[in-house]
Design a protein around this motif. Sequence first.
Motif, short mmCIF file in Angstrom:
data_model
loop_
_atom_site.label_atom_id
_atom_site.label_comp_id
_atom_site.label_asym_id
_atom_site.label_seq_id
_atom_site.Cartn_x
_atom_site.Cartn_y
_atom_site.Cartn_z
N ALA A 52 -46.48 -42.54 -34.57
CA ALA A 52 -46.03 -42.91 -33.95
C ALA A 52 -46.52 -44.22 -33.91
N GLU A 78 -43.34 -36.62 -38.34
CA GLU A 78 -43.31 -36.21 -36.96
C GLU A 78 -43.34 -34.70 -36.82
N GLY A 131 -43.48 -43.82 -26.76
CA GLY A 131 -42.25 -44.02 -27.52
C GLY A 131 -42.23 -43.39 -28.89
N GLY A 159 -41.41 -41.35 -31.94
CA GLY A 159 -40.24 -40.56 -32.28
C GLY A 159 -39.08 -40.72 -31.32
N GLY A 160 -39.20 -41.63 -30.36
CA GLY A 160 -38.17 -41.78 -29.34
C GLY A 160 -38.11 -40.62 -28.38
N THR A 161 -39.16 -39.75 -28.41
CA THR A 161 -39.14 -38.54 -27.58
C THR A 161 -40.43 -38.34 -26.78
N LEU A 181 -42.45 -50.42 -23.67
CA LEU A 181 -41.97 -49.66 -24.83
C LEU A 181 -42.19 -50.45 -26.11
N GLY A 230 -38.83 -50.83 -32.03
CA GLY A 230 -38.49 -49.80 -33.00
C GLY A 230 -38.89 -48.43 -32.50
N THR A 231 -38.99 -47.49 -33.44
CA THR A 231 -39.35 -46.11 -33.10
C THR A 231 -40.62 -45.74 -33.85
N LYS A 272 -43.82 -43.72 -35.39
CA LYS A 272 -44.02 -42.35 -35.89
C LYS A 272 -45.41 -41.88 -35.52
N TYR A 298 -39.65 -33.93 -36.24
CA TYR A 298 -39.24 -33.49 -34.91
C TYR A 298 -38.02 -32.59 -35.04
#
Length: 222
Positions: free
Chosen positions: A13, A34, A181, A183-185, A200, A203-204, A206, A222
């Motif tokens: 991440a 992930e 933030g 994985g965006g999850t 935040l 980007g996203t 890992k 994920y």
Amino acid sequence: MAKLKRTVIVAGALVALTACAPAGYDPANPGAAEPVAVAAAEPTATVVPESSETPVPEETVDPEATDAPEAAPPPANVKLTTALKGKAVPKMGNVVTDEKGFLLYRFDKDTNDPAASNCVDKCAQVWPPALTDGNPQLTGVSDDKVGTVTRQDGTRQITLDGWPLYRYIGDKKAGQWKGQGVGGTWFAIQPNGKKNLECLPTGTPKAVEPPADNSGDSGYSY
């Protein structure tokens, strides 16, 4: 001390953080794949026998008996989260930490009504669940927001507003939030159980790799 109110049975991440980057962040090592989200299993239906013309004496029912099995006591080698502390930290705002000051996170692929943890196996190696014996010390967190959920292995995980709580092994020091933030999850959790969206990453990110094991499979998603 706060007495936890809920127990639920369940089946189961890194990119640069611009101005929000926590101390100790290493942009040269962004982490890898992930973790797997495992869906909670459906409960087994109870079979009700057909009625009979012959009267059957009623069995004596224990008023304290419940359909759900009791959570097993935590094994002696399991690390427990003994405190939840709601606090404000620079840039991030309101967060919740454990007794050592490590931030706690929530996972968007979990559910809070009913409470269910879908982070198991390698996911749980990267995001260790905040386990409890049922009586964490609370500071800055309302006891009516705190509960537990029983994991697949029988241990109890702390919930906040129904959301299971986790630490992140990518946070090497108290006060870091490298899991924000991912994985965006994955998001730091606020004392009211809401996601902290104050700071935040770009980007996203890992997640870091899970600890090495003997399975020969280091990848997960994920």
